[in-house]
Structures are given as structure tokens and as C-alpha cells.
Design an enzyme around this catalytic site. Structure first.
Site, PDB file in Angstrom:
ATOM      1  N   LYS A 147      23.701  62.385  54.201  1.00 57.14           N
ATOM      2  CA  LYS A 147      23.788  61.126  54.933  1.00 57.14           C
ATOM      3  C   LYS A 147      24.505  61.366  56.262  1.00 57.14           C
ATOM      4  O   LYS A 147      25.240  62.361  56.381  1.00 57.14           O
ATOM      5  CB  LYS A 147      24.495  60.069  54.092  1.00 57.14           C
ATOM      6  CG  LYS A 147      26.008  60.256  53.956  1.00 57.14           C
ATOM      7  CD  LYS A 147      26.614  59.069  53.233  1.00 57.14           C
ATOM      8  CE  LYS A 147      28.117  59.150  53.209  1.00 57.14           C
ATOM      9  NZ  LYS A 147      28.766  58.973  54.517  1.00 57.14           N
ATOM     10  N   HIS A 177      27.074  61.966  47.527  1.00 57.92           N
ATOM     11  CA  HIS A 177      27.950  62.566  46.525  1.00 57.92           C
ATOM     12  C   HIS A 177      28.555  61.530  45.583  1.00 57.92           C
ATOM     13  O   HIS A 177      28.953  61.860  44.464  1.00 57.92           O
ATOM     14  CB  HIS A 177      29.061  63.382  47.195  1.00 57.92           C
ATOM     15  CG  HIS A 177      30.151  62.545  47.801  1.00 57.92           C
ATOM     16  ND1 HIS A 177      30.057  61.990  49.057  1.00 57.92           N
ATOM     17  CD2 HIS A 177      31.354  62.166  47.308  1.00 57.92           C
ATOM     18  CE1 HIS A 177      31.155  61.312  49.314  1.00 57.92           C
ATOM     19  NE2 HIS A 177      31.956  61.395  48.280  1.00 57.92           N
ATOM     20  N   LYS A 181      29.578  61.010  40.812  1.00 59.57           N
ATOM     21  CA  LYS A 181      30.871  60.739  40.186  1.00 59.57           C
ATOM     22  C   LYS A 181      30.706  60.308  38.732  1.00 59.57           C
ATOM     23  O   LYS A 181      29.773  59.596  38.376  1.00 59.57           O
ATOM     24  CB  LYS A 181      31.627  59.668  40.977  1.00 59.57           C
ATOM     25  CG  LYS A 181      32.183  60.198  42.302  1.00 59.57           C
ATOM     26  CD  LYS A 181      33.123  59.224  42.935  1.00 59.57           C
ATOM     27  CE  LYS A 181      33.834  59.856  44.128  1.00 59.57           C
ATOM     28  NZ  LYS A 181      34.752  60.937  43.729  1.00 59.57           N
ATOM     29  N   GLU A 215      40.836  53.539  51.298  1.00 62.23           N
ATOM     30  CA  GLU A 215      41.511  54.824  51.487  1.00 62.23           C
ATOM     31  C   GLU A 215      42.836  54.567  52.192  1.00 62.23           C
ATOM     32  O   GLU A 215      42.886  53.815  53.175  1.00 62.23           O
ATOM     33  CB  GLU A 215      40.643  55.777  52.297  1.00 62.23           C
ATOM     34  CG  GLU A 215      39.368  56.164  51.558  1.00 62.23           C
ATOM     35  CD  GLU A 215      38.381  56.954  52.411  1.00 62.23           C
ATOM     36  OE1 GLU A 215      37.714  57.845  51.872  1.00 62.23           O
ATOM     37  OE2 GLU A 215      38.298  56.656  53.623  1.00 62.23           O
ATOM     38  N   ASP A 234      29.278  54.313  57.536  1.00 64.26           N
ATOM     39  CA  ASP A 234      29.847  55.465  56.841  1.00 64.26           C
ATOM     40  C   ASP A 234      29.781  55.327  55.333  1.00 64.26           C
ATOM     41  O   ASP A 234      29.413  56.273  54.632  1.00 64.26           O
ATOM     42  CB  ASP A 234      31.296  55.667  57.291  1.00 64.26           C
ATOM     43  CG  ASP A 234      31.891  56.965  56.776  1.00 64.26           C
ATOM     44  OD1 ASP A 234      31.162  57.976  56.719  1.00 64.26           O
ATOM     45  OD2 ASP A 234      33.095  56.985  56.439  1.00 64.26           O
ATOM     46  N   HIS A 239      27.186  54.177  49.961  1.00 61.22           N
ATOM     47  CA  HIS A 239      27.962  54.231  48.722  1.00 61.22           C
ATOM     48  C   HIS A 239      28.023  52.877  48.018  1.00 61.22           C
ATOM     49  O   HIS A 239      27.737  52.763  46.823  1.00 61.22           O
ATOM     50  CB  HIS A 239      29.394  54.696  49.013  1.00 61.22           C
ATOM     51  CG  HIS A 239      29.505  56.082  49.550  1.00 61.22           C
ATOM     52  ND1 HIS A 239      28.542  57.044  49.352  1.00 61.22           N
ATOM     53  CD2 HIS A 239      30.480  56.681  50.270  1.00 61.22           C
ATOM     54  CE1 HIS A 239      28.921  58.167  49.935  1.00 61.22           C
ATOM     55  NE2 HIS A 239      30.081  57.968  50.504  1.00 61.22           N
ATOM     56  N   LYS A 325      39.706  52.121  55.968  1.00 63.53           N
ATOM     57  CA  LYS A 325      40.664  53.206  56.143  1.00 63.53           C
ATOM     58  C   LYS A 325      42.068  52.628  56.341  1.00 63.53           C
ATOM     59  O   LYS A 325      42.233  51.485  56.762  1.00 63.53           O
ATOM     60  CB  LYS A 325      40.297  54.030  57.380  1.00 63.53           C
ATOM     61  CG  LYS A 325      38.938  54.709  57.319  1.00 63.53           C
ATOM     62  CD  LYS A 325      39.023  56.009  56.573  1.00 63.53           C
ATOM     63  CE  LYS A 325      37.759  56.828  56.717  1.00 63.53           C
ATOM     64  NZ  LYS A 325      37.819  58.084  55.942  1.00 63.53           N
TER      65      LYS A 325
END
Length: 470
Positions: A147, A177, A181, A215, A234, A239, A325
Site C-alpha cells: 500500500k 500487514h 494480525k 499511536e 495512511d 486498515h 498519531k
């Protein structure tokens, strides 16, 4: 039952891995450690050819792999590494030059089913695909791409068309990714292997769903890249949309990759485009001082919005999504909030009672927890909430690392845990109204939960699960 990821059926196992971008950051941090783990498990079984512009030798690539594995903290044995290193070979060249692909073809040799991993900027995907086709390496091969899969709906459609000139959709593995998980793979089992959930997993019993991907750290040394994408591109378009799909899709007809990805595409097709009027954008204090960030940047480091799925199962249920973030903590979680009883007994009319909830944490740990009410000890019938969750030692994700799992699945030819063309395009359609002409970002303090406006989004549904409602 087949392993999560499904059986590859009659798909041929890849016989060579070619890593474009072998000198880059992703290869160093993720790919070499993943390949080392596959090697130690005895399932790599193929040569690995690294390709990049750097003027390296085979030995320099092997040194790079060694440092990557050691820095990742992987168990290391010199004699075992020597066997692994013997698999590694290097091709130096410019992706825009035909000579590079002639050298790649020579390195691949007589391999019948090479796997090409493009850990390179998306702007180079078409160039590399054309180069591979120019020397006949597209036949019988598979293509793994990273991505972002486009920057908007039009660019995603154009990218898919460019790749489909040479590669069938079944040969394209779009790697996210997050789908590797443990918690997300376990969600499939929790939903479809347990009869207890199906009767209540719908709009009749679910009041709202909250999904958080936060995060505690900032952009750090990725300022230039991050400033060109922002939180929406992002992580939210990819996701979080994949998490929504796994939570809400209908049961696949079988365990095949096609069946699961059909249901993912269906539920995303039934999802409404987001209303920009309910989109909260934020930017943490200090972001504009990050090296590589435009001092006048309006890029969001935080995003939150409600999402609605117009299907018989979910019509009217709000899904609140947020990501950002420099927030209060690092956590990725999905919380399903259930409606209160129609006529709840032994509930104080004026008291505040938390709703029944199922919370699924994907990061930093992997586990599910259920919150319900029980009677307090003593003579009265007063209630108190209790959360049922596994003990701390059982919350650790001890399964394969996401890249280890996903690379192995691509080698096997199993696409279950990879995004398909139609799902990617539907995800972009859903967020398309948020890509331009939206309100300016609102500042927020580091270690907070983002702009205050985001706290008000789910206030009618008990607020976000880890902070008090506004």
C-alpha cells in the site's frame, strides 16, 4: 478445518522470490526478519533475489540481511545464517532500464513460478510490471504490492488497469500487514465457528461499534512521506476499512479465498460514502516542526468519522472510526456496544450502567473481552459491571509475525488475507468525499485523544470506550 488463510488448493508453490527495493527500509525492518523466520521453519525453500539501484554485491546484500535479523532481535546462529545467506543474490539496476530486467531474468533462471515483491514507491509499480512483462517474467508468476493502492478512486482504478495489462487479478497480492494480525484472523473464527454470536450480531441487538487505531508516537522521521498522505490515506482507507469488513460481512459459503473476499466486497459495496460534515480532522502540536513537513501543512494526523452500512444486518447502526498519531496510548481495538434490555430489572433508574460490550484488541495484545452486569455481593440486588478477559499471559500474540504469515501465503498462492481489486475500489469510494474541500485541521495536544469534536461523535452511544464522553 483449514488453517486461517485457507488451503492453497492446487496452486503451485513459488520457486523464487524477487524483492524489488531490497536496500530499502521495509526490507530491512520487516522482510529480511520474516524470511529468516520462514527459513528457520523450513518453509522458505527457494532462492531470494534482491533488486535495487544501489551498487551492491551479493555479499553486501547478505550483510544487510544479517544486520536486519540481528537488529530485529531474532534468534541467530552463524551456521544457520550461512545456509540462509547462500540463498541470497543481488541485482543492481534502474527500474526504468530494460537491462535491469534482463539481469533479473538471468537471476531467476528456469524458475516457473517466481514471486515478485514490490517494496517500492507505488509510482514505480507500473514501470516494474511492464519491465517484467518485457522479458516474459509475468507468465506463471505472482506479484505482491505494498500500500497505498492509489491515492483516490480514480488512481486506484488506473493502477489496477495498469497491472492487469500483464497480471491476472488472481496473480496480484495486495499486502496489508494488518490482515496478518492474530486478532483479525481470530475474529473470523469467533464469528463463524460459534453459534452464540450470530443471533445477536446485527442491528436488532448492536447499538454502535467503535474502532480505534491510535499511536502514542508522532510521525518521527517519516515527515516527508506522511505529509503527502495523512491519516486518512495512511491507515483509515485501508486498515480500518478491512477491520470494518471483517466485523460486518456475511458468512462465506466456504473457507476459500474467493468466498471470503466476495463477502468483504459485498459489505463494502453496501457501505455509504462518508458525510464530510461529520468528519473531524486534527493535527498534533509540533507536527509542523517535523523535518520534511511543509510548515504550512494542513495534513491531518488524526481523523474520525461515523460510517453507515446499508444492509439488512446493519442498517442504522453507526460505526465510529478514529485513527491518529501522538495520542494518549498505542492501541488498536474494536468495541461492539449492545443495546440495553427493553425492560431491565434491578437497574437503578438514575444510575449509570455501562452497556454490554465485546472488545477485540489487535494491538498491543491480541484478545477479546466481554463486559456485562452482575449482582454485587451482599443482600441488595445492586449491579456492577464485570469484564471477562483472558489473563495477561494469554493475551500475547505468539503466532507468526504478519509479514512472515503473508509472505508464506503469497508463496502458497493463497489470496485470502490479501485485498482484492473490487474491495480496494469500494474503500476509496467510501472515503472519496473526505479527500478534498474539507474543513481545516484542528490542533490537539500530544498524549490527548485528539480534537474535542471527535469526543462528541459517539456521545449518544456512551462515548469512546477508553475516555469519558464529551
Amino acid at each position: 478445518m483449514a488453517a486461517i488463510g485457507g488451503a492453497a488448493g492446487t496452486a503451485a508453490y513459488s520457486d523464487t522470490l524477487v524483492m524489488f527495493g531490497a536496500s530499502g527500509d521495509l526490507a530491512h525492518k520487516k522482510l529480511f526478519p520474516a524470511l529468516w523466520r520462514l527459513h528457520r521453519r523450513g518453509v522458505l525453500g527457494m532462492p531470494v533475489v534482491g533488486v535495487a539501484l544501489d551498487d551492491w554485491t551479493d555479499d553486501q546484500l547478505r550483510d544487510r540481511a544479517r544486520s536486519s535479523i540481528v537488529e530485529a532481535g531474532e534468534p541467530f546462529d552463524e551456521s544457520e545464517f550461512a545456509t540462509f545467506a547462500a540463498r541470497l543474490h543481488y541485482v543492481s539496476g534502474n527500474y526504468a532500464e530494460a537491462e535491469t530486467f534482463a539481469a533479473v531474468a538471468a537471476a531467476v533462471g528456469d524458475a516457473k513460478h517466481p514471486l515478485f515483491h514490490l517494496a517500492i514507491p507505488p509510482s514505480m509499480f507500473e514501470t516494474v510490471a511492464d519491465g517484467l512483462a518485457g522479458v516474459g517474467l509475468h507468465r506463471g508468476s505472482r506479484l505482491v504490492i505494498e500500500k497505498p493502492f492509489g491515492r483516490d478512486l480514480d488512481s486506484a482504478i488506473a493502477l489496477n488497469a495498469a497491472l492487469h495489462k500483464h497480471f491476472d487479478e488472481s496473480a496480484i497480492f495486495r499486502i496489508d500487514h494488518f490482515l496478518g494480525k492474530e486478532a483479525l484472523r481470530s475474529l473470523l473464527v469467533s464469528r463463524f465457528a460459534n453459534a452464540i454470536l450470530e443471533p445477536i450480531w446485527n442491528r436488532h441487538y448492536v447499538d454502535a461499534v467503535m474502532i480505534t487505531m491510535s499511536e502514542s508516537f508522532g510521525v518521527e522521521d517519516r515527515g516527508s512521506f506522511y505529509d503527502s498522505v495523512g491519516a486518512l490515506r495512511d491507515v483509515m482507507q485501508n486498515h480500518l476499512m478491512q477491520m470494518v469488513a471483517l466485523l460486518t460481512m456475511e458468512q462465506p459459503v466456504d473457507e476459500s479465498a474467493k468466498a471470503l473476499r466476495d463477502e468483504v466486497a459485498k459489505v463494502l459495496t453496501g457501505t455509504r460514502a462518508v458525510d464530510p460534515g461529520h468528519y473531524v480532522r486534527g493535527q498534533y502540536d509540533g507536527y509542523l516542526e517535523v523535518p520534511g513537513v511543509d510548515p504550512a501543512s494542513d495534513t491531518e494526523t488524526f481523523g474520525a468519522f461515523p460510517l453507515y452500512i446499508d444492509t439488512p444486518r446493519w442498517a442504522g447502526v453507526p460505526f465510529y472510526l478514529r485513527a491518529g498519531k501522538a495520542l494518549h496510548e498505542t492501541v488498536t481495538e474494536m468495541t461492539v456496544v449492545f443495546k440495553p434490555p427493553a425492560h431491565g430489572l434491578w437497574l437503578d433508574a438514575g444510575g449509570a450502567h455501562p452497556p454490554n460490550m465485546i472488545r477485540i484488541e489487535a494491538k498491543p495484545n491480541a484478545f477479546s473481552a466481554i463486559t456485562w452486569l452482575r449482582k454485587q455481593e451482599g443482600e441488595s440486588m445492586a449491579t456492577e459491571p464485570i469484564t471477562l478477559a483472558p489473563p495477561a499471559e494469554q493475551r500475547l500474540d505468539t503466532g507468526p509475525e504478519p509479514y512472515e504469515l503473508l509472505l508464506h501465503e503469497a508463496m502458497r498462492g493463497d489470496a485470502m488475507l490479501f485485498a482484492r481489486e473490487d474491495a480496494i475500489e469500494q474503500s476509496w469510494r467510501i472515503v472519496e468525499p473526505l479527500l478534498a474541500g474539507v474543513a481545516p485541521v484542528k490542533p490537539y495536544a500530544r498524549a490527548s485523544w485528539g480534537p474535542a469534536d471527535a469526543r462528541r461523535l459517539p456521545r449518544q452511544h456512551h462515548g469512546w470506550p477508553n475516555e469519558p464522553p464529551a
